[in-house]
Design a protein around this motif. Structure first.
Motif, PDB file in Angstrom:
ATOM      1  N   TYR A 237       0.839  -1.197   0.000  1.00 36.06           N
ATOM      2  CA  TYR A 237       0.000   0.000   0.000  1.00 36.06           C
ATOM      3  C   TYR A 237       0.881   1.257   0.000  1.00 36.06           C
ATOM      4  N   GLU A 238       1.917   1.233   0.838  1.00 43.95           N
ATOM      5  CA  GLU A 238       2.830   2.393   0.884  1.00 43.95           C
ATOM      6  C   GLU A 238       3.674   2.485  -0.389  1.00 43.95           C
ATOM      7  N   ILE A 239       4.060   1.330  -0.916  1.00 45.80           N
ATOM      8  CA  ILE A 239       4.789   1.338  -2.197  1.00 45.80           C
ATOM      9  C   ILE A 239       3.910   1.994  -3.271  1.00 45.80           C
ATOM     10  N   ALA A 240       2.633   1.614  -3.269  1.00 51.11           N
ATOM     11  CA  ALA A 240       1.708   2.162  -4.277  1.00 51.11           C
ATOM     12  C   ALA A 240       1.553   3.673  -4.105  1.00 51.11           C
ATOM     13  N   GLN A 241       1.497   4.117  -2.861  1.00 41.00           N
ATOM     14  CA  GLN A 241       1.398   5.581  -2.629  1.00 41.00           C
ATOM     15  C   GLN A 241       2.615   6.301  -3.199  1.00 41.00           C
ATOM     16  N   ARG A 242       3.785   5.716  -2.995  1.00 38.24           N
ATOM     17  CA  ARG A 242       5.015   6.365  -3.488  1.00 38.24           C
ATOM     18  C   ARG A 242       5.084   6.308  -5.010  1.00 38.24           C
ATOM     19  N   ILE A 243       4.614   5.210  -5.591  1.00 41.18           N
ATOM     20  CA  ILE A 243       4.607   5.124  -7.059  1.00 41.18           C
ATOM     21  C   ILE A 243       3.656   6.188  -7.623  1.00 41.18           C
ATOM     22  N   ALA A 244       2.484   6.329  -6.998  1.00 38.02           N
ATOM     23  CA  ALA A 244       1.516   7.326  -7.468  1.00 38.02           C
ATOM     24  C   ALA A 244       2.135   8.725  -7.409  1.00 38.02           C
ATOM     25  N   ARG A 245       2.864   8.979  -6.339  1.00 33.58           N
ATOM     26  CA  ARG A 245       3.514  10.288  -6.196  1.00 33.58           C
ATOM     27  C   ARG A 245       4.558  10.475  -7.302  1.00 33.58           C
ATOM     28  N   ALA A 246       5.335   9.427  -7.558  1.00 36.10           N
ATOM     29  CA  ALA A 246       6.376   9.527  -8.600  1.00 36.10           C
ATOM     30  C   ALA A 246       5.734   9.729  -9.977  1.00 36.10           C
ATOM     31  N   LEU A 247       4.552   9.132 -10.170  1.00 34.62           N
ATOM     32  CA  LEU A 247       3.863   9.276 -11.459  1.00 34.62           C
ATOM     33  C   LEU A 247       3.105  10.602 -11.547  1.00 34.62           C
ATOM     34  N   GLY A 248       2.967  11.269 -10.393  1.00 31.36           N
ATOM     35  CA  GLY A 248       2.240  12.538 -10.365  1.00 31.36           C
ATOM     36  C   GLY A 248       0.751  12.353 -10.598  1.00 31.36           C
ATOM     37  N   ILE A 249       0.191  11.230 -10.124  1.00 28.84           N
ATOM     38  CA  ILE A 249      -1.243  11.003 -10.324  1.00 28.84           C
ATOM     39  C   ILE A 249      -1.957  10.904  -8.981  1.00 28.84           C
ATOM     40  N   ASP A 250      -3.246  11.173  -9.038  1.00 30.48           N
ATOM     41  CA  ASP A 250      -4.065  11.172  -7.843  1.00 30.48           C
ATOM     42  C   ASP A 250      -4.754   9.815  -7.748  1.00 30.48           C
ATOM     43  N   ALA A 251      -3.990   8.808  -7.323  1.00 29.23           N
ATOM     44  CA  ALA A 251      -4.526   7.444  -7.281  1.00 29.23           C
ATOM     45  C   ALA A 251      -5.482   7.290  -6.113  1.00 29.23           C
TER      46      ALA A 251
END
Ligand SMILES: NC(=O)c1ccc[n+]([C@@H]2O[C@H](COP(=O)([O-])OP(=O)(O)OC[C@H]3O[C@@H](n4cnc5c(N)ncnc54)[C@H](OP(=O)(O)O)[C@@H]3O)[C@@H](O)[C@H]2O)c1
Length: 305
Positions: A237-251
Motif C-alpha cells: 500500500y505504501e509502495i503504491a502511494q510512493r509510485i503514485a507520487r512519482a507518477l504525479g497522479i491522484d490514485a
C-alpha cells in the motif's frame, strides 16, 4: 583473465548484473539465457545436467552466478515439481560441474525462506518457509552448500529495477492498477497493507555482487550464507502511494489490512545485511530515487516512435 558466467542473464536481476559488469575492465563475462536468448548470450537450460556440465567444461569460468530461477510464488505453488527442477536440481547441476574445476558459485535466494514472524533475520536464523517457492529456494540453498564449500548463497528480498514489462517485478506490477484507479469512474485499487517489505534496487544488488566477485578474483572469496536488503520498510500500500507520487497522479488506493493472497506469504522477513556491511560491501539507493529512475526509463522506452 577472471571469467564470470551468469545463468539467467535475461532476467530482472541478471540484466542489472550484466550492466554492472560491463563497467568492469579485465574480466570476461559469459551470459546465458533460456527463452530470451540475446545476441550476446548462450542458450542454456540449467535443468539439463549434461548441458550444464558441457557449458562449464567448455567455458571454464572462475565464478558462476545463478540468477536463473522460478521466482513467482503462485507458479511454484501450482507446480512444485517444476519449481524444484529449476530452484533445486539446476543449482545441484551447477554445483556438481563447478566443484571439480574449483569455480566459485554464487546462488541467489530469497527472504521467503523465513516465516516472517520474528524479524530481523540473521543468515543463521532458523528458516521456516511458508510456501512452495520458499521451500524450493531453501532446498536449493542446501543443495549448493552440501555439494561444495566454494560457494555463497545470497538472500535477497523483494526486487525492483529496470524492467521490460510491468509484471517483471512485484513492485512495478502495481503500476497498471494504480494508474487505473486515478481514472474517473474506476474503483479504487486495493493494496496489501499487512506485510512489510524492503524493496531492493537491482542495480544496488548488482553492485554488491560485483564486490563479491572482486573478492573472489582477489583470492578472498566470501562463502556460506549472506544477505542483502534495502532498509526502507513499507507495505505494498505504501509502495503504491510512493509510485503514485512519482507518477504525479491522484490514485485512489484502499489499504487491505488482512492477508488476501491465495499463496501464503510471510509478514515481515527483514534480512540482516550485517555480514556484508562488516566487509564494507553494499550500496542503497533511496526507494523514491530508484523507482523514479525505473518509471522514467520505462516510459522513455515506450514513448519511442
Ligand atoms: N524478483 C524478486 O523480487 C526476487 C526477490 C528475492 C529473490 N529473488 C531471486 O533472485 C533471482 C533472480 O530473480 P529475477 O527476479 O531476476 O527472476 P526473473 O526476472 O524471473 O528471471 C528468471 C531468469 O531465469 C531464467 N530461466 C528460467 N528458466 C530457465 C531454465 N530452464 N534454464 C536457464 N535459465 C532459466 C530466465 O531466462 P529466460 O528469460 O531467457 O527464459 C531468466 O533469465 C532468483 O533466484 C529469485 O529467486 C527475486
Amino acid at each position: 583473465m577472471f571469467k564470470v558466467a551468469i545463468a539467467g542473464a535475461s532476467g530482472l536481476l541478471g540484466r542489472a548484473l550484466v550492466r554492472e559488469l560491463a563497467a568492469q575492465t579485465g574480466w570476461q563475462v559469459v551470459q546465458t539465457a533460456f527463452s530470451r536468448v540475446g545476441a550476446q548470450q548462450v542458450a542454456l537450460d540449467v535443468r539439463d545436467a549434461r548441458a550444464v556440465e558441457d557449458f562449464v567444461a567448455r567455458e571454464a569460468p572462475d565464478a558462476i552466478v545463478i540468477a536463473a530461477a522460478e521466482r513467482r510464488p503462485d507458479v511454484c505453488e501450482h507446480d512444485p515439481a517444476a519449481a524444484r527442477a529449476l530452484n533445486v536440481d539446476a543449482v545441484r547441476h551447477v554445483a556438481a560441474a563447478a566443484k571439480p574445476r574449483g569455480a566459485w558459485v554464487l546462488s541467489i535466494s530469497t527472504d521467503y525462506v523465513f516465516d516472517g514472524s520474528a524479524p530481523p533475520y540473521r543468515p543463521d536464523a532458523a528458516p521456516n518457509p511458508l510456501n512452495a517457492y520458499g521451500r524450493s529456494k531453501l532446498e536449493g540453498e542446501r543443495a549448493l552448500l552440501d555439494a561444495t564449500d566454494n560457494a555463497l548463497v545470497l538472500r535477497l528480498p523483494l526486487l525492483y529495477g529496470p524492467i521490460v514489462a510491468w509484471q517483471e517485478s512485484a513492485v512495478t506490477s502495481l503500476v497498471p492498477a494504480i494508474r487505473a484507479s486515478a481514472q474517473a469512474g474506476n474503483a479504487s485499487a486495493v493494496m496489501d497493507a499487512w506485510a512489510t517489505r524492503y524493496p531492493t534496487f537491482t542495480p544496488d544488488v548488482a553492485f554488491v555482487i560485483r564486490e563479491l566477485l572482486t573478492r573472489c578474483a582477489d583470492g578472498d572469496a566470501v562463502r556460506g550464507l549472506a544477505q542483502w536488503s534495502g532498509d526502507e520498510p513499507m507495505t505494498k500500500y505504501e509502495i503504491a502511494q510512493r509510485i503514485a507520487r512519482a507518477l504525479g497522479i491522484d490514485a485512489r488506493l484502499t489499504a487491505q489490512t488482512e492477508p488476501a493472497d491465495a499463496t501464503p506469504r510471510p509478514r515481515d522477513c527483514h534480512l540482516d545485511s550485517g555480514r556484508l556491511e562488516a566487509l564494507g560491501i553494499g550500496r542503497r539507493t533511496p526507494f523514491d530515487a530508484g523507482i523514479r529512475a525505473v518509471l522514467d526509463a520505462f516510459e522513455a522506452e515506450h514513448a519511442k516512435p
